[in-house]
Design a protein around this motif. Structure first.
Motif, PDB file in Angstrom:
ATOM      1  N   GLY A   2       0.770  -1.227   0.000  1.00  0.00           N
ATOM      2  CA  GLY A   2       0.000   0.000   0.000  1.00  0.00           C
ATOM      3  C   GLY A   2       0.804   1.283   0.000  1.00  0.00           C
ATOM      4  N   ALA A   3       2.097   1.207  -0.198  1.00  0.00           N
ATOM      5  CA  ALA A   3       2.943   2.400  -0.221  1.00  0.00           C
ATOM      6  C   ALA A   3       3.400   2.676  -1.657  1.00  0.00           C
ATOM      7  N   THR A   4       3.910   3.852  -1.860  1.00  0.00           N
ATOM      8  CA  THR A   4       4.446   4.221  -3.168  1.00  0.00           C
ATOM      9  C   THR A   4       5.967   4.249  -3.079  1.00  0.00           C
ATOM     10  N   PRO A   5       6.654   3.468  -3.901  1.00  0.00           N
ATOM     11  CA  PRO A   5       8.123   3.477  -3.827  1.00  0.00           C
ATOM     12  C   PRO A   5       8.703   4.733  -4.464  1.00  0.00           C
ATOM     13  N   ASN A   6       9.661   5.319  -3.803  1.00  0.00           N
ATOM     14  CA  ASN A   6      10.404   6.457  -4.345  1.00  0.00           C
ATOM     15  C   ASN A   6      11.878   6.091  -4.292  1.00  0.00           C
ATOM     16  N   ILE A   7      12.305   5.328  -5.292  1.00  0.00           N
ATOM     17  CA  ILE A   7      13.659   4.800  -5.357  1.00  0.00           C
ATOM     18  C   ILE A   7      14.280   5.289  -6.653  1.00  0.00           C
ATOM     19  N   PHE A  36      10.458   9.123 -10.185  1.00  0.00           N
ATOM     20  CA  PHE A  36      10.823   9.273  -8.788  1.00  0.00           C
ATOM     21  C   PHE A  36      11.009  10.754  -8.488  1.00  0.00           C
ATOM     22  N   SER A  37      10.686  11.158  -7.274  1.00  0.00           N
ATOM     23  CA  SER A  37      10.713  12.562  -6.877  1.00  0.00           C
ATOM     24  C   SER A  37      12.069  12.920  -6.267  1.00  0.00           C
ATOM     25  N   LYS A  38      12.759  13.831  -6.907  1.00  0.00           N
ATOM     26  CA  LYS A  38      14.058  14.262  -6.383  1.00  0.00           C
ATOM     27  C   LYS A  38      13.891  15.059  -5.096  1.00  0.00           C
ATOM     28  N   ARG A  39      12.781  15.801  -4.976  1.00  0.00           N
ATOM     29  CA  ARG A  39      12.538  16.601  -3.775  1.00  0.00           C
ATOM     30  C   ARG A  39      12.417  15.710  -2.538  1.00  0.00           C
TER      31      ARG A  39
END
Length: 92
Positions: free
Chosen positions: A20-25, A37-40
């Motif tokens: 249920g999470a969103t990966p930001n890798i 992916f979000s650099k911020r």
């Protein structure tokens, strides 16, 4: 879920999404399909990692001298205040 570039694998991304999470890798350079992916968000993760690194410079925290969790938390809070004051004094 924020993670380092070393965790850029399809099965890890699927597991994170399944929970249920969103990966930001950040994607590896040899990856053919580059997921967004979000650099911020990744920069904010870096700030938190650097803060924990500074906390570990306090010997009592790094080696966990305190046996009780309440005493350890109090020491972490005191060290955090000291780090904050050091930054605050240098900006004025």
């Amino acid at each position: 879920m924020l993670a380092d570039k070393a965790y850029d694998a399809d099965r890890i991304r699927e597991l994170i999404q399944y929970q249920g999470a969103t990966p930001n890798i950040p994607p590896k350079s040899n990856r053919k399909w580059k997921p967004c992916f979000s650099k911020r968000l990744y920069r904010e993760r870096n700030l938190i990692e650097r803060f924990f690194s500074k906390l570990k410079h306090f010997r009592r925290i790094a080696t966990r001298y305190d046996k009780l969790a309440a005493n350890f938390l109090a020491m972490v809070q005191l060290a955090s205040i000291r780090l904050w004051l050091r930054v605050y004094e240098s900006t004025t």
